[in-house]
Design a protein around this motif. Structure first.
Motif, mmCIF file in Angstrom:
data_model
loop_
_atom_site.group_PDB
_atom_site.id
_atom_site.type_symbol
_atom_site.label_atom_id
_atom_site.label_comp_id
_atom_site.label_asym_id
_atom_site.label_seq_id
_atom_site.Cartn_x
_atom_site.Cartn_y
_atom_site.Cartn_z
ATOM 1 N N ARG A 1 -33.759 -6.501 -18.054
ATOM 2 C CA ARG A 1 -34.132 -5.296 -18.787
ATOM 3 C C ARG A 1 -35.221 -4.480 -18.091
ATOM 4 N NH1 ARG A 1 -30.014 -4.861 -21.982
ATOM 5 N NH2 ARG A 1 -31.158 -3.428 -23.331
ATOM 6 N N THR B 1 -32.264 4.403 -20.063
ATOM 7 C CA THR B 1 -33.093 3.972 -18.943
ATOM 8 C C THR B 1 -34.395 4.756 -18.975
ATOM 9 O OG1 THR B 1 -31.094 3.520 -17.649
ATOM 10 C CG2 THR B 1 -33.177 3.677 -16.452
ATOM 11 N N ASP C 1 -28.979 4.132 -14.236
ATOM 12 C CA ASP C 1 -28.700 4.391 -15.651
ATOM 13 C C ASP C 1 -27.309 3.905 -16.033
ATOM 14 O OD1 ASP C 1 -29.385 5.547 -18.231
ATOM 15 O OD2 ASP C 1 -27.961 7.139 -17.760
ATOM 16 N N LYS D 1 -34.616 -0.842 -19.386
ATOM 17 C CA LYS D 1 -33.486 -0.639 -20.280
ATOM 18 C C LYS D 1 -34.045 -0.731 -21.704
ATOM 19 C CE LYS D 1 -30.093 -0.077 -17.398
ATOM 20 N NZ LYS D 1 -29.347 1.188 -17.308
#
Length: 378
Positions: A20, A74, A123, A55
């Motif tokens: 993440r 993102t 992204d 993320k």
């Protein structure tokens, strides 16, 4: 940046990258003096190349910042003072309304710049796992140094014992082939070689076992590490899949539900469960192919078969990483949204959640909506 701030980033001070978080700030601290970091950066803009890329699960008040409805975005976070993360930072989202204007104002980047293209590539990824990220960037022409693709410390702690259990048979082969494995704990030593971020002279130990040419050592070990990582990730993630599929089938929205919403929810339930199981089957088949190749090495004594599999592995990373990234996102979001006694969603929110799951799994989304672009300060 935007007028929005992150008050405190100190919790990220010692945190490496993860699925993440792409912690470019920490990578710069660790590798900023190396030729690789300077000559093959993730971003050419030096401020952007020290950012935190996250993320981020969007809050309800953030969803309106995007033309198309989404639940994960993102997030680019720039520390106000890189030497003191506790001061906080400023942030923006890739793809937010006025995104290109914000890039121009803050970094002098145009829509056509390479840094802009790389942000958009990141992204599109479901997660920042190092193997998926490296292969996706490479196939899209982004030449980025290997220092950006190391397994995070958090994942490394979890994967170490798993790798030890996987390499015992190979250690016996390496010892029988005359390799120097006279360590008091050869399995631990082999594990350390595989998971090391600094691949040095000991590469030859594995290279000779796999019948790799010297110039193939680094790539072969990286690919092997990738499959071990994904095999471990499957074991960790799949335990939550059953709970999600049962929950998707069982959950009912609160309040009144009109007929069209009820029909769409039922259709979406079936599509999600079907695609989750399909994603699990796809990932399982790819890992089974790895297991067969590895068995050919450790049982059949055919190192060339395993070598050939490793050298062909990068083309599998994109699909395997995408499938596992989607499953991991759904499992973690389900736990986050529906755990801890959280309120049951109404029909509109549940439809949006299901739509997000379908998008993650690659199901065409016909429910995307567009809205006018409100001004976002840049």
């Amino acid at each position: 940046m935007t007028d929005r701030n992150v008050r405190n980033l100190s919790w990220l001070e010692a945190k490496g990258s993860s699925s993440r978080l792409l912690n470019l700030h920490r990578i710069a601290l660790e590798y900023g003096a190396t030729a690789e970091w300077n000559e093959q950066p993730m971003f050419n803009d030096r401020m952007l190349n020290r950012a935190l890329i996250i993320k981020h699960r969007l809050r309800r008040d953030e969803i309106q910042d995007f033309r198309h409805r989404r639940f994960v975005a993102t997030k680019i976070v720039l520390p106000i003072d890189p030497r003191a993360l506790g001061v906080g930072g400023r942030f923006m989202f890739v793809g937010q309304n006025n995104f290109y204007q914000a890039l121009s104002s803050n970094f002098g980047l145009s829509r056509e710049d390479e840094d802009t293209r790389r942000l958009e590539l990141l992204d599109r990824l479901p997660a920042f796992d190092p193997f998926l990220m490296r292969e996706y960037l490479r196939t899209n022409g982004a030449n980025v140094g290997s220092c950006y693709f190391n397994i995070s410390n958090g994942d490394l702690a979890g994967i170490t014992e798993f790798v030890k259990s996987e390499v015992g048979s190979l250690v016996k082969i390496s010892m029988s082939s005359g390799a120097d494995m006279k360590s008091s704990n050869p399995v631990a030593r082999m594990t350390s070689i595989i998971l090391s971020t600094e691949l040095g002279s000991e590469l030859a130990l594995l290279g000779r076992t796999f019948r790799l040419e010297p110039e193939q050592y680094r790539e072969g070990v990286f690919c092997w590490k990738g499959f071990l990582y994904y095999k471990w990730m499957i074991a960790r993630t799949m335990s939550g899949v059953g709970e999600v599929t049962e929950g998707v089938r069982a959950i009912r929205p609160r309040g009144r539900v009109d007929t069209s919403a009820a029909v769409e929810l039922d259709r979406s339930r079936e599509r999600i469960c079907e695609q989750i199981l399909q994603a699990c089957d796809d990932a399982g088949r790819m890992i089974a192919a790895y297991d067969r190749a590895y068995e050919a090495l450790v049982v059949g004594g055919r190192p060339e078969q395993f070598r050939d599999f490793l050298l062909a592995a990068p083309r599998l990373f994109a699909r395997l990483g995408e499938r596992l990234g989607a499953i991991e996102h759904i499992v973690s979001f389900w736990s986050y949204r529906f755990g801890h006694g959280n309120a049951t969603p109404d029909a509109a929110e549940l439809l949006d959640i299901f739509s997000d799951f379908e998008t993650s799994l690659g199901v065409p989304d016909n429910r995307r909506t567009s809205s006018s672009e409100p001004a976002v300060a840049a």
